[in-house]
Design an enzyme around this catalytic site. Structure first.
Site, PDB file in Angstrom:
ATOM      1  N   LYS A  76     -66.460  67.303 -25.005  1.00 16.70           N
ATOM      2  CA  LYS A  76     -67.537  68.189 -24.718  1.00 16.70           C
ATOM      3  C   LYS A  76     -68.130  68.798 -25.697  1.00 16.70           C
ATOM      4  CE  LYS A  76     -68.596  71.935 -21.101  1.00 16.70           C
ATOM      5  NZ  LYS A  76     -67.863  72.766 -20.147  1.00 16.70           N
ATOM      6  N   SER A 151     -69.709  72.676 -15.431  1.00 18.30           N
ATOM      7  CA  SER A 151     -70.633  72.399 -16.588  1.00 18.30           C
ATOM      8  C   SER A 151     -70.295  71.147 -17.350  1.00 18.30           C
ATOM      9  CB  SER A 151     -70.651  73.714 -17.487  1.00 18.30           C
ATOM     10  OG  SER A 151     -69.447  73.745 -18.078  1.00 18.30           O
ATOM     11  N   SER A 175     -65.421  74.464 -14.048  1.00 19.00           N
ATOM     12  CA  SER A 175     -66.468  73.371 -15.001  1.00 19.00           C
ATOM     13  C   SER A 175     -65.527  72.086 -15.380  1.00 19.00           C
ATOM     14  CB  SER A 175     -67.073  73.880 -16.162  1.00 19.00           C
ATOM     15  OG  SER A 175     -68.022  74.681 -15.562  1.00 19.00           O
TER      16      SER A 175
END
Ligand code: GLN
Length: 484
Positions: A76, A151, A175
């Site tokens: 990420k 997210s 997330s």
């Protein structure tokens, strides 16, 4: 190659069936072919990846390789990666080349894994649909008109489309778990403090936690083995021994006590989601588990509590981005105030600004007691509910998300509707507990996740509970037709 588990990839690399360079190139080719449709990656680190793969091949040849050496993964874009863009999907950091590696990245590099690239996300991890990214929306591989969740939406989409065999994510309020649910993945948010936050761009420091996003509990356990552990550079990292998360995956579930919180199964729950979750629970009963209704009476406080605590902490964390030291700086500032105002005004997106304003307000003199302090008190009540429940049960189960993947644009005009997408995941972060989402079925072709919540440091037990289910079901092996 891209349908193999991490163990299968590891054996193939160790037996010389293919090299890490070949495997890495295979994934890079898939990313090149499919990323245009999905927008899952912000950075594809082709050269960096091939260099790491060559080094891994040497270790494999010299027999100094570990279990995951030579296996590619995606990070990420919230983890600092030395020499690569680390943007947190914000214009503010769109020119930020990290000068050091996050501890998670450092540990994974030391294991010999190969970084394919950095995945898209909501800006500074604020969102539930990956629609707040400066780099544009991510599409769900199960239906490209729909969101992948957020997210960690880029990691989720990359995984679901098999553009990486495993990925990292972070979870402040859901997330990892919510996008795992929407994209048919196994996602684990460990206990707060289990994995170092050093070098992970901070959103809400008392809630943020990194974790693996995988195709199975078995794969998640392998990556967690590398990610977990004490780090003196993170003051909230916990100095506690890291078990071998792979060792107990096959333990029996005979006598496992499952708690179903009545607040998670109220009339508000979509009956189709409820049916999927109930089927999964029945499967656990057939594996020897017992089921009991429990209560988490303060569940209703989790959304308002989270949306005071998280903005308050983000307003403080993001104050370091002022156009002076790093990140976006406005053109020709008239004076220092103008520099701050315009750099921040231009660098942050709408959702981030909304949270900074809410957080600053909640922390300001005169309002602190009414909002932030009150929220901290509610947080204690939420944690106490869980501790009460864990006196009687070993694991709590329920839905991960209130719906399957929704259409792009559906909730972007209504922040509160978006915040409610995390209604079942927020309380776990507020309490600091470990939580997981695992694939449990489909509704109209869209995945549904089952959430598992354990007591502190019960990651091994959660992975065991997930793994036993995955041995008798095949939801987690499903791949969207186009990406097989
Ligand atoms: N969707 C939640 C939020 O917007 C949680 C995000 C997260 O876990 N990073 O804050």
């Amino acid at each position: 190659m891209h349908n193999k588990s991490l163990s299968e990839l590891s054996s193939a690399l160790h037996n010389g069936e293919f090299t890490s360079v070949e495997l890495t190139q295979h994934y890079l080719d898939r990313i090149n072919a499919h990323n245009g449709k999905l927008n899952a990656f912000i950075t594809v680190a082709e050269e960096h990846a091939l260099a790491q793969a060559r080094a891994a091949d040497q270790r494999l040849q010299q027999k100094t390789a570990g279990k995951l050496t030579g296996i590619p993964l995606a990070h990420k874009d919230i983890f600092c990666t030395q020499g690569l863009l680390t943007s947190s999907a914000s214009k503010m950091l769109s020119n930020f080349i990290a000068p050091y590696d996050a501890t998670v990245v450092e540990k994974i590099n030391a294991a010999g894994m190969v970084t394919l690239g950095k995945t898209n996300m909501d800006e500074f991890a604020m969102g539930s649909s990956n629609e707040t990214s400066f780099y544009g929306n991510v599409k769900n591989p199960w239906d490209t008109d729909r969101v992948p969740g957020g997210s960690s939406g880029g990691s989720a989409a990359a995984m679901a489309a098999r553009l990486a065999p495993i990925a990292t994510g972070t979870d402040t309020g859901g997330s990892i778990r919510q996008p795992a649910s929407l994209c048919n993945l196994t996602g684990l948010k460990p206990t707060y403090g289990r994995i170092s936050r050093y070098g992970m761009i901070a959103f809400a420091s008392s809630l943020d936690q990194a974790g693996p996003m995988a195709h199975s509990a078995e794969d998640a356990a392998l990556l967690l083995n590398e990610m977990a552990g004490f780090d003196e550079r993170d003051s909230t990292s916990i100095d506690k021994e890291v078990p071998d998360y792979s060792a107990t995956l096959n333990d029996s579930l005979e006598g496992l006590r499952i708690g179903l919180p009545k607040e998670f199964f109220s009339d508000d729950l979509d009956p189709k989601i409820a049916a999927v979750i109930n089927d999964a629970v029945k499967m656990y009963q057939s594996l020897g588990a017992t089921v009991k209704e429990i209560t988490l009476p303060n569940t209703g406080l989790s959304v308002p509590t989270y949306y005071v605590v998280a903005p308050a902490e983000c307003s403080s964390n993001l104050s370091r981005m002022d156009g002076v030291r790093f990140g976006h700086r406005c053109e020709n500032p008239a004076d220092l105030d103008d520099l701050y105002n315009r750099s921040r005004g231009e660098g942050f997106g709408e959702e981030v600004k909304r949270r900074i304003m809410i957080g600053t307000y909640a922390l300001s003199a005169g309002y602190y007691d009414a909002y932030y302090l009150k929220a901290q008190q509610c947080r204690r009540l939420i944690s106490d509910d869980f501790q009460q429940a864990f006196n009687d049960v070993d694991v709590i189960m329920g839905p991960t998300a209130p719906s399957t993947a929704f259409k792009l644009g559906d909730k972007t005009d209504d922040p509160v509707a978006m915040y409610l997408a995390d209604i079942y995941t927020l309380s776990t972060n507020l309490a600091g507990l470990p939580g997981m989402s695992i694939p449990a079925g489909f509704i109209d072709g869209l995945p549904v996740g089952l959430q598992l919540i354990g007591n502190y440091f019960e990651e091994a037990r959660l992975l065991n509970i997930a793994h036993r289910y995955q041995q008798v079901t095949d939801w987690h092996t499903q791949t969207p037709e186009e990406f097989k």
